[in-house]
Motif scaffolding. Sequence first.
Motif, short mmCIF file in Angstrom:
data_model
loop_
_atom_site.label_atom_id
_atom_site.label_comp_id
_atom_site.label_asym_id
_atom_site.label_seq_id
_atom_site.Cartn_x
_atom_site.Cartn_y
_atom_site.Cartn_z
N SER A 1 42.09 46.46 44.28
CA SER A 1 40.69 46.03 44.29
C SER A 1 40.00 46.53 45.56
O SER A 1 38.84 46.95 45.53
N ALA A 2 40.73 46.53 46.68
CA ALA A 2 40.14 47.06 47.92
C ALA A 2 39.90 48.57 47.78
O ALA A 2 38.88 49.09 48.24
N GLN A 3 40.84 49.26 47.12
CA GLN A 3 40.73 50.72 47.00
C GLN A 3 39.64 51.14 46.02
O GLN A 3 38.97 52.15 46.23
N THR A 4 39.50 50.40 44.93
CA THR A 4 38.57 50.84 43.88
C THR A 4 37.19 50.22 44.04
O THR A 4 36.22 50.70 43.45
N GLY A 5 37.09 49.14 44.81
CA GLY A 5 35.80 48.50 45.01
C GLY A 5 35.23 47.87 43.75
O GLY A 5 34.03 47.61 43.66
N ARG A 6 36.10 47.63 42.74
CA ARG A 6 35.59 46.98 41.52
C ARG A 6 35.15 45.55 41.82
O ARG A 6 35.79 44.86 42.62
N THR A 7 34.13 45.12 41.13
CA THR A 7 33.76 43.71 41.15
C THR A 7 34.72 42.99 40.22
O THR A 7 34.88 43.39 39.07
N SER A 8 35.38 41.94 40.72
CA SER A 8 36.37 41.27 39.90
C SER A 8 36.07 39.79 39.75
O SER A 8 35.64 39.14 40.70
N VAL A 9 36.30 39.29 38.54
CA VAL A 9 36.29 37.85 38.32
C VAL A 9 37.66 37.50 37.75
O VAL A 9 38.04 37.99 36.68
N PHE A 10 38.39 36.68 38.48
CA PHE A 10 39.79 36.40 38.20
C PHE A 10 39.94 34.90 37.99
O PHE A 10 39.53 34.10 38.82
#
Length: 243
Positions: free
Chosen positions: A169-178
Amino acid sequence: MYGTGPDAVTALGPLSLEVPAGSFLVIVGASGCGKSTLLRLIAGFEEPTSGRVRIGDSPPTPGKGAGIVFQQPRLFPWKSVGGNVELALRYAGVPRAERARHIPELLLRVGLRDVAHRRTWQISGGQQQRVAIARALASDNPLLLLDEPFAALDALTRERLQEDLRLVSAQTGRTSVFVTHSVEEAVFLGSRVVVLTRRPGRIALDLDIPLPRTGLEPDELRALPEYAALRATVSQAVRTAAT
Ligand SMILES: Nc1ncnc2c1ncn2[C@@H]1O[C@H](COP(=O)(O)OP(=O)(O)O)[C@@H](O)[C@H]1O
Ligand SMILES: [Mg+2]
């Protein structure tokens, strides 16, 4: 709200959430409080009875707007690991020549460099869930939705996947909802943690997690005094929300 009349179930109470691009939001709450409903609303699989969901300026497009990972990996058993990722790339509209290049990249990103040709039933549960994550990363849409993706895994595998997902997530910068019901998982993964009350779920706690996203080993992170304090705060909120 699900159903009508006396059988109607109000899954979620009034709630308002804005998720800034690039953030990692973790939703925590007891079973049945509406976590999956919230994710399905964001994914566009459900329509809210009242209120609205916007991704940027647009309503969600079911099946298209976000990469989704469920508790079960839901892979195609007649396809290889690479084949499953290929299908996701094809579905995302990536041309054939580029797909061949992207598959190894995606598998490397989730730590599966060596199993591209295996069948999905020839790899472990943890590896299957890694394939599901690679598949969710296949489309270049910026949103990743994860519904208790590690809940069925053993503790050690779960920890590994958490560590790798945090890095990805840090590498891809995706917005995540977990979504999870684990406080530990929430504080480890989230840049922000929202605790929901019992059904109908409302926001009981909305907490920024100001821990470094890169540069620390997982064990160093878990050993920080701030980490323990945040975990205690979330834990307390979960306990209060459950009563
Ligand atoms: N498709 C559905 N039809 C009717 N009721 C549902 C449906 N999906 C979920 N519910 C109900 O809505 C509530 C919230 O469910 P859910 O969002 O799955 O909670 P969680 O993911 O937090 O466990 C529960 O009471 C559940 O039984
Ligand atoms: Mg659920």
